[in-house]
Design a protein around this motif. Structure first.
Motif, PDB file in Angstrom:
ATOM      1  N   MET A  32       0.825  -1.218   0.000  1.00 66.26           N
ATOM      2  CA  MET A  32       0.000   0.000   0.000  1.00 66.26           C
ATOM      3  C   MET A  32       0.857   1.266   0.000  1.00 66.26           C
ATOM      4  SD  MET A  32      -3.237  -0.601  -0.186  1.00 66.26           S
ATOM      5  CE  MET A  32      -4.022   0.846   0.484  1.00 66.26           C
ATOM      6  N   VAL A  33       1.886   1.308   0.837  1.00 70.64           N
ATOM      7  CA  VAL A  33       2.702   2.517   0.898  1.00 70.64           C
ATOM      8  C   VAL A  33       3.561   2.649  -0.359  1.00 70.64           C
ATOM      9  CG1 VAL A  33       4.690   1.611   2.210  1.00 70.64           C
ATOM     10  CG2 VAL A  33       4.015   4.009   2.446  1.00 70.64           C
ATOM     11  N   ALA A  34       3.949   1.535  -0.962  1.00 76.54           N
ATOM     12  CA  ALA A  34       4.665   1.626  -2.236  1.00 76.54           C
ATOM     13  C   ALA A  34       3.760   2.252  -3.295  1.00 76.54           C
ATOM     14  CB  ALA A  34       5.136   0.238  -2.685  1.00 76.54           C
ATOM     15  N   GLY A  35       2.511   1.861  -3.305  1.00 76.28           N
ATOM     16  CA  GLY A  35       1.552   2.457  -4.239  1.00 76.28           C
ATOM     17  C   GLY A  35       1.325   3.931  -3.957  1.00 76.28           C
ATOM     18  N   ALA A  36       1.240   4.276  -2.687  1.00 74.87           N
ATOM     19  CA  ALA A  36       1.067   5.687  -2.325  1.00 74.87           C
ATOM     20  C   ALA A  36       2.270   6.503  -2.780  1.00 74.87           C
ATOM     21  CB  ALA A  36       0.874   5.823  -0.811  1.00 74.87           C
ATOM     22  N   GLY A  37       3.447   5.892  -2.721  1.00 74.00           N
ATOM     23  CA  GLY A  37       4.662   6.585  -3.155  1.00 74.00           C
ATOM     24  C   GLY A  37       4.660   6.919  -4.629  1.00 74.00           C
ATOM     25  N   ALA A  38       3.891   6.167  -5.407  1.00 75.85           N
ATOM     26  CA  ALA A  38       3.820   6.395  -6.853  1.00 75.85           C
ATOM     27  C   ALA A  38       2.640   7.281  -7.252  1.00 75.85           C
ATOM     28  CB  ALA A  38       3.724   5.054  -7.577  1.00 75.85           C
ATOM     29  N   ALA A  39       1.907   7.781  -6.288  1.00 74.80           N
ATOM     30  CA  ALA A  39       0.678   8.515  -6.574  1.00 74.80           C
ATOM     31  C   ALA A  39       0.891   9.790  -7.392  1.00 74.80           C
ATOM     32  CB  ALA A  39      -0.037   8.865  -5.267  1.00 74.80           C
ATOM     33  N   TYR A  40       2.041  10.405  -7.289  1.00 75.34           N
ATOM     34  CA  TYR A  40       2.282  11.668  -7.983  1.00 75.34           C
ATOM     35  C   TYR A  40       2.868  11.497  -9.374  1.00 75.34           C
ATOM     36  CZ  TYR A  40       1.413  14.209  -3.635  1.00 75.34           C
ATOM     37  OH  TYR A  40       0.838  14.747  -2.524  1.00 75.34           O
ATOM     38  N   LEU A  56      12.793   5.797  -4.068  1.00 71.56           N
ATOM     39  CA  LEU A  56      13.180   5.753  -2.654  1.00 71.56           C
ATOM     40  C   LEU A  56      12.055   5.177  -1.797  1.00 71.56           C
ATOM     41  CD1 LEU A  56      15.084   6.427  -0.294  1.00 71.56           C
ATOM     42  CD2 LEU A  56      14.076   8.733  -0.290  1.00 71.56           C
ATOM     43  N   ILE A  57      10.849   5.693  -1.980  1.00 71.92           N
ATOM     44  CA  ILE A  57       9.718   5.193  -1.193  1.00 71.92           C
ATOM     45  C   ILE A  57       9.475   3.721  -1.492  1.00 71.92           C
ATOM     46  CG2 ILE A  57       7.221   5.397  -0.793  1.00 71.92           C
ATOM     47  CD1 ILE A  57       7.571   8.454  -1.229  1.00 71.92           C
ATOM     48  N   THR A  58       9.611   3.326  -2.753  1.00 67.98           N
ATOM     49  CA  THR A  58       9.419   1.920  -3.122  1.00 67.98           C
ATOM     50  C   THR A  58      10.470   1.040  -2.453  1.00 67.98           C
ATOM     51  OG1 THR A  58       8.429   2.558  -5.227  1.00 67.98           O
ATOM     52  CG2 THR A  58       9.268   0.300  -5.053  1.00 67.98           C
ATOM     53  N   TYR A  59      11.719   1.491  -2.427  1.00 67.31           N
ATOM     54  CA  TYR A  59      12.769   0.711  -1.765  1.00 67.31           C
ATOM     55  C   TYR A  59      12.478   0.566  -0.268  1.00 67.31           C
ATOM     56  CZ  TYR A  59      17.082  -0.608   0.458  1.00 67.31           C
ATOM     57  OH  TYR A  59      18.010  -1.244   1.262  1.00 67.31           O
ATOM     58  N   VAL A  60      12.116   1.662   0.375  1.00 63.38           N
ATOM     59  CA  VAL A  60      11.827   1.607   1.816  1.00 63.38           C
ATOM     60  C   VAL A  60      10.601   0.715   2.056  1.00 63.38           C
ATOM     61  CG1 VAL A  60      11.232   2.979   3.856  1.00 63.38           C
ATOM     62  CG2 VAL A  60      12.938   3.824   2.244  1.00 63.38           C
ATOM     63  N   PHE A  70      10.156   0.114   8.718  1.00 62.37           N
ATOM     64  CA  PHE A  70      10.373   0.640   7.370  1.00 62.37           C
ATOM     65  C   PHE A  70       9.061   1.094   6.734  1.00 62.37           C
ATOM     66  CE2 PHE A  70      14.555  -1.294   7.681  1.00 62.37           C
ATOM     67  CZ  PHE A  70      15.336  -0.347   7.039  1.00 62.37           C
ATOM     68  N   ILE A  71       7.970   0.408   7.034  1.00 65.11           N
ATOM     69  CA  ILE A  71       6.673   0.848   6.503  1.00 65.11           C
ATOM     70  C   ILE A  71       6.331   2.220   7.078  1.00 65.11           C
ATOM     71  CG2 ILE A  71       4.203   0.360   6.361  1.00 65.11           C
ATOM     72  CD1 ILE A  71       4.956  -2.642   6.550  1.00 65.11           C
ATOM     73  N   GLY A  72       6.525   2.388   8.380  1.00 65.86           N
ATOM     74  CA  GLY A  72       6.289   3.693   8.996  1.00 65.86           C
ATOM     75  C   GLY A  72       7.174   4.767   8.400  1.00 65.86           C
ATOM     76  N   LEU A  73       8.434   4.446   8.160  1.00 68.97           N
ATOM     77  CA  LEU A  73       9.355   5.396   7.542  1.00 68.97           C
ATOM     78  C   LEU A  73       8.892   5.762   6.134  1.00 68.97           C
ATOM     79  CD1 LEU A  73      11.979   6.997   7.676  1.00 68.97           C
ATOM     80  CD2 LEU A  73      13.180   4.937   6.929  1.00 68.97           C
ATOM     81  N   ALA A  74       8.422   4.782   5.374  1.00 70.78           N
ATOM     82  CA  ALA A  74       7.927   5.064   4.016  1.00 70.78           C
ATOM     83  C   ALA A  74       6.721   6.000   4.065  1.00 70.78           C
ATOM     84  CB  ALA A  74       7.573   3.758   3.301  1.00 70.78           C
ATOM     85  N   TRP A  75       5.823   5.809   5.044  1.00 72.25           N
ATOM     86  CA  TRP A  75       4.680   6.725   5.176  1.00 72.25           C
ATOM     87  C   TRP A  75       5.152   8.140   5.497  1.00 72.25           C
ATOM     88  CZ3 TRP A  75       0.315   6.092   2.996  1.00 72.25           C
ATOM     89  CH2 TRP A  75      -0.267   4.832   2.881  1.00 72.25           C
ATOM     90  N   LEU A  76       6.203   8.258   6.302  1.00 69.42           N
ATOM     91  CA  LEU A  76       6.719   9.595   6.611  1.00 69.42           C
ATOM     92  C   LEU A  76       7.411  10.230   5.407  1.00 69.42           C
ATOM     93  CD1 LEU A  76       8.010   9.210  10.273  1.00 69.42           C
ATOM     94  CD2 LEU A  76       5.837  10.165   9.459  1.00 69.42           C
TER      95      LEU A  76
END
Length: 140
Positions: A32-40, A56-60, A70-76
């Motif tokens: 989910m957070v990887a997908g959110a990282g690609a939203a823009y 970067l977000i996808t890697y984290v 790491f999931i929390g870090l990706a959300w931040l």
């Protein structure tokens, strides 16, 4: 309402994710957070910079497959990118000017839940009702 609604959305997200059992809950949240990282990517307004941030977000998030931290870090990280977009005036949803700020308020709520290990909120509430209560003050 601008800040309250996104907080509620973050809490609802955590409750709905609580329906998934571990380890599926952690892995699903990493996706989910990887997908959110690609939203823009489809028009975020920062041109080529959208790609390294997404990478970067996808890697984290990938590291989050085995780690709630790491999931929390990706959300931040996504929160930081939301704020950049908000202040540039290029929201995640072009039809809702405050959408990036709303996302920037919601995402840390989810991140805090992740930093706690993504516990089932449903189980926490259910278990709290089963615990015997300690004797109140003044009890003999």
């Amino acid at each position: 309402m601008t800040y309250l609604s996104p907080i509620v959305v973050g809490l609802v997200y955590a409750v709905l994710m609580s329906l998934l059992r571990e380890p599926h809950r952690r892995r699903f949240n990493a996706v989910m957070v990887a997908g959110a990282g690609a939203a823009y990517l489809s028009g975020g307004g920062f041109g080529g910079w959208e790609f390294p941030v997404t990478a970067l977000i996808t890697y984290v998030a990938y590291r989050g497959l085995e780690s709630w931290t790491f999931i929390g870090l990706a959300w931040l990280l996504h929160t930081a990118w939301d704020l950049v977009h908000h202040f540039k005036g290029n929201p995640i949803m072009p039809f809702y000017h405050g959408s990036s700020m709303a996302c920037a308020v919601c995402d840390p709520v989810i991140a805090l839940w992740c930093f706690r290990g993504g516990p089932s909120l449903i189980a926490l509430v259910r278990d709290r009702g089963r615990r015997p209560r300690a004797a109140g003050r003044g009890a003999s």
